[in-house]
Design an enzyme around this catalytic site. Sequence first.
Site, PDB file in Angstrom:
ATOM      1  CB  THR A  17      -0.941  -0.016   1.219  1.00  0.00           C
ATOM      2  OG1 THR A  17      -1.851  -1.112   1.050  1.00  0.00           O
ATOM      3  CG2 THR A  17      -1.746   1.263   1.345  1.00  0.00           C
ATOM      4  CB  THR A  93       0.612  -3.724   6.303  1.00  0.00           C
ATOM      5  OG1 THR A  93      -0.690  -3.685   5.700  1.00  0.00           O
ATOM      6  CG2 THR A  93       1.261  -2.367   6.201  1.00  0.00           C
ATOM      7  CG  ASP A  94      -2.514  -7.446   3.367  1.00  0.00           C
ATOM      8  OD1 ASP A  94      -2.877  -6.584   4.187  1.00  0.00           O
ATOM      9  OD2 ASP A  94      -3.057  -7.605   2.256  1.00  0.00           O
TER      10      ASP A  94
HETATM   11  N1  ASP Z   1      -3.199  -3.721   2.898  1.00  0.00           N
HETATM   12  C1  ASP Z   1      -1.928  -4.034   2.418  1.00  0.00           C
HETATM   13  C2  ASP Z   1      -0.887  -3.010   2.781  1.00  0.00           C
HETATM   14  O1  ASP Z   1      -1.111  -2.379   3.767  1.00  0.00           O
HETATM   15  C3  ASP Z   1      -1.841  -4.467   1.021  1.00  0.00           C
HETATM   16  C4  ASP Z   1      -0.606  -5.286   0.903  1.00  0.00           C
HETATM   17  O2  ASP Z   1      -0.239  -5.947   1.842  1.00  0.00           O
HETATM   18  O3  ASP Z   1       0.024  -5.224  -0.146  1.00  0.00           O
HETATM   19  O4  ASP Z   1       0.107  -2.812   2.156  1.00  0.00           O
END
Ligand code: ASP
Length: 329
Positions: A17, A93-94
Site C-alpha cells: 500500500t 502490511t498484510d
Molecule cells: N493492505 C496491504 C498493505 O497495507 C496491502 C498489501 O499488503 O500489499 O500494504
Amino acid sequence: MTSRQHARIALYSLGGTIAMTPQASGGVAPALSARELLSAVPGLAETGIEVDVHDFRRLPGASLSFGDLRALATDIKARVADGVDGIVVTQGTDTIEETAFLLDLLHTGDAPLVITGAMRSATAAGADGPANLLASLRTAANRKARGLGCLVVFADEIHAARYVRKTHASSITAFTSQPGPIGYLVEGQVHVPLRPARGPQLADAQLDSPPGVAVVPAVLGDDGRVLAAVAGQVDGLVVGGFGVGHVPAAWVPILADAAARVPVVLTSRAGTGSVHASTYGFAGSERDLLDRGLISAGSLDTYKARILLTLLLAGKAERAEIVAAFGLY
Ligand code: ASP
C-alpha cells in the site's frame, strides 16, 4: 556507527500500500519506485542519512514468496558486506508479521534491518507511508538498533519481529506486540529501552522450493475431515489449538497418526500467550497431544511457527533440532 559522519542505508521497495496509487482499471495497486517513495519523505535531507535505493519487487504483500524473501536476505548480506550501516524494507502490511520473522531468522550480524509500510495508500488523505519511512530510516541509522535482528517500525513504535502482529485490518496503529514495542521515536530521536534476546538463526535455509507446511486452526464442532485430508499431503503441520493448545477429541487419532510421520507443531490460535504443557488431562488437551508426539511452539504464534518449521524442514532438521528450536520460545 562507522567512520563516516552519516549513516548509509539500503532501502528496498517490495510494493504494498505504501507504493500504491489509483489505477485506471479501478482500485489502487503498487506503482511507486523506491526513489519516488523517498522523494515523498519531508525532512529527510536534514537527517543527513545517505540512502541507496533498490526496486526489488512491486507486489502486494499477499503475493510475496519465500523465494522473494530468500533473495532479499541474500542481497542484504551483500550490501552489509559492502559497508551499508542498516537496511529498510518497504512492503505490504498484510504479510509483515510473517516476512519480518522470516528475515529475522535469515539475517545475521548486527546491522539494523527495519521493515515498514503504510495502511493508507500514497495518494490518500493522511497517508502514513512517509512518516513510517522516515522513522524507519532514522531507526536503521541508529546504533541503538544494532544487534536486534529484524524490527518493524510503524506509527513511531519499534517492534521486535519475534513478537509483532497485525492486529487490526485497517488502523494506522495496526501493528502491536504483546510485551509492547521495544522502542519508539520522539521528536525524531530513537529510543530502545528493551533488548529481547535473538532467536535461532537459520541463515543458510534454501527456499526455492520450500517444504509444504500447512496451518490448520481448531474450530467448533469440527469432525477432522479437512484435517485428515491436509495431514496426508504435507511435510509438516502447524495446529492452531484453542486456548492453551486444545483440539476436538475427534482430531486426536488424526494428529497422532500425522505426528508419527511428520513434525506436527501445537500453537494457540489465540495469537498471544503460551501453549501449556501439564495442566489439562482430557482427550484433545495439550497434555494428551504432547504425549502423542506433537511439538509445543511455546509462546510462538501460529503463523510464525509455520515460518520456523518451514525453515527448519528446508534445512533438513531432525526432530531433536526442531524440538530444540521451538523450545527457545
Ligand atoms: N493492505 C496491504 C498493505 O497495507 C496491502 C498489501 O499488503 O500489499 O500494504
